[in-house]
Design an enzyme around this catalytic site. Structure first.
Site, PDB file in Angstrom:
ATOM      1  N   GLY A 274      -6.335  -5.315  -3.189  1.00 55.24           N
ATOM      2  CA  GLY A 274      -6.819  -4.590  -2.005  1.00 55.24           C
ATOM      3  C   GLY A 274      -5.781  -3.625  -1.464  1.00 55.24           C
ATOM      4  O   GLY A 274      -6.098  -2.494  -1.082  1.00 55.24           O
ATOM      5  N   ASP A 275      -4.509  -4.074  -1.465  1.00 56.52           N
ATOM      6  CA  ASP A 275      -3.414  -3.202  -1.001  1.00 56.52           C
ATOM      7  C   ASP A 275      -3.296  -1.985  -1.911  1.00 56.52           C
ATOM      8  O   ASP A 275      -3.093  -0.860  -1.444  1.00 56.52           O
ATOM      9  CB  ASP A 275      -2.067  -3.949  -1.035  1.00 56.52           C
ATOM     10  N   ALA A 276      -3.410  -2.216  -3.210  1.00 53.77           N
ATOM     11  CA  ALA A 276      -3.286  -1.125  -4.184  1.00 53.77           C
ATOM     12  C   ALA A 276      -4.441  -0.139  -4.036  1.00 53.77           C
ATOM     13  O   ALA A 276      -4.250   1.080  -4.125  1.00 53.77           O
ATOM     14  CB  ALA A 276      -3.261  -1.687  -5.602  1.00 53.77           C
TER      15      ALA A 276
ATOM     16  N   SER B 201       0.830  -1.216   0.000  1.00 57.26           N
ATOM     17  CA  SER B 201       0.000   0.000   0.000  1.00 57.26           C
ATOM     18  C   SER B 201       0.861   1.263   0.000  1.00 57.26           C
ATOM     19  O   SER B 201       0.574   2.226  -0.707  1.00 57.26           O
ATOM     20  CB  SER B 201      -0.930   0.015   1.221  1.00 57.26           C
TER      21      SER B 201
END
Length: 341
Positions: free
Chosen positions: A295-297, A67
């Protein structure tokens, strides 16, 4: 423009060992798609088997680090982001340092002399991923490192903090230190539900951190697990997002905002007793390469606009843009420059 060191991440830096595998491999090691787990003894042989059997790629990973790297890429301001976590003194650790510096992130790793750098097996089948993390050195993070003046200076400098729920398994004390600092100084503290097992088996430490969270991120599966664990008897993602946003807060300066992604379905944002839904950018199936890091991105893209004090709409739009870029590539990687306007 984002100022230097405005965003600080803290988490488990892992080297992703990523490969497209066959369904038999998943069955052999008893792992399911779209899940994230910690490695048990039965999983240990897979780290040797993957490079022997499949074409693997080694990519700097770990949820928080992904992230932060994405936020850094979106911001294009060298050193706007910082990151803290533990690695080993080995070639994987060196690789990680090199990778992060190239990305423009200011990393302050604790280097463990005796334990190897953590790895994460990323098993991809039909574009969907399953994660099995062998934390190793990442599990050795100590608050003593955080308290050193040169590292605490990063905390003092940052105005926004992001920590994935996975770090609750390693150093809840470090999380409390940063959370309390944020609350005392009117800064923004954010965490992610991260995985069903965190909500189930690390409930106590998650609940200790929750009052400090100004933003809670997660996906629909994690939200439903959180609801089940707390006996809310609802699977309705909008209702769950609202209930999480209304959990008591340590500081009343900021109202909590809950952001739940649902794959190709709209993103749910619960704020101020209301839920807004934002459509994602739909991608034709043939363009999907791998959902690892999506999801991290999303969080990285979201944070890149939040630290510039943009609206929630803009934050979500940037999150969806970043996730869309990452799922068309192998691993949590990105082109040289973003194309977000």
């Amino acid at each position: 423009m984002a100022s230097e060191g405005i965003l600080l991440g803290m988490g488990n830096p892992l080297l992703d060992i990523s490969a497209v595998v066959d369904p038999d491999f998943l069955q052999k090691y008893d792992i399911t798609l779209n899940n994230a787990i910690l490695a048990e003894d039965k999983h240990k042989p897979m780290y040797e088997e993957m490079p022997e059997k499949y074409n693997v790629e080694y990519i700097a990973g770990g949820a928080t680090q992904n992230s932060i790297r994405v936020a850094q890429w979106m911001l294009q301001v060298p050193g706007a982001t910082s990151y803290i976590g533990a690695i080993g003194k080995d070639k994987f650790g060196e690789e990680m340092k090199k990778n992060s510096k190239l990305a423009g992130v200011n990393v302050h790793y604790y280097e463990d002399e005796t334990t190897p750098t953590g790895t994460c097996a990323v098993c991809v089948v039909g574009g969907e991923r399953s994660l099995v993390a062998n934390l190793s050195a990442a599990n050795c993070y100590k608050t003593e490192h955080l308290k050193k003046p040169e590292n605490w200076a990063l905390v003092e400098k940052a105005k926004y903090f992001y920590i994935a729920g996975f770090f609750l398994t390693v150093s809840p004390e470090s999380i409390q230190l940063v959370a309390q600092h944020a609350a005392a100084n009117n800064k923004i503290f954010m965490m992610n539900l991260s995985a069903p097992f965190i909500c189930e088996f690390f409930r106590d430490v998650q609940e200790q951190a929750l009052p400090y969270m100004d933003y809670v991120f997660g996906n629909e599966t994690e939200a439903r697990t959180f609801s089940k664990v707390h006996g809310w008897e609802t699977d309705d993602v909008e209702e769950i997002a609202l209930k999480i946003s209304q959990w008591p807060k340590a500081s009343s300066t900021h109202k909590r905002i809950t952001v739940i992604t649902q794959g190709k379905d709209p993103v749910c944002v619960a704020e101020d007793g209301k839920v807004k839904k934002f459509p994602v950018i739909l991608l034709p199936k043939e363009k999907l390469v791998d959902t690892n890091g999506a999801g991290d991105a999303f969080v990285g893209g979201f944070l890149s606009q939040l630290v510039q004090e943009k609206s929630i709409e803009e934050c979500v739009r940037a999150g969806c843009y970043a996730a869309n870029v990452i799922i068309q590539r192998f691993g949590c990687t990105f082109p040289e420059k973003p194309d977000f306007h």
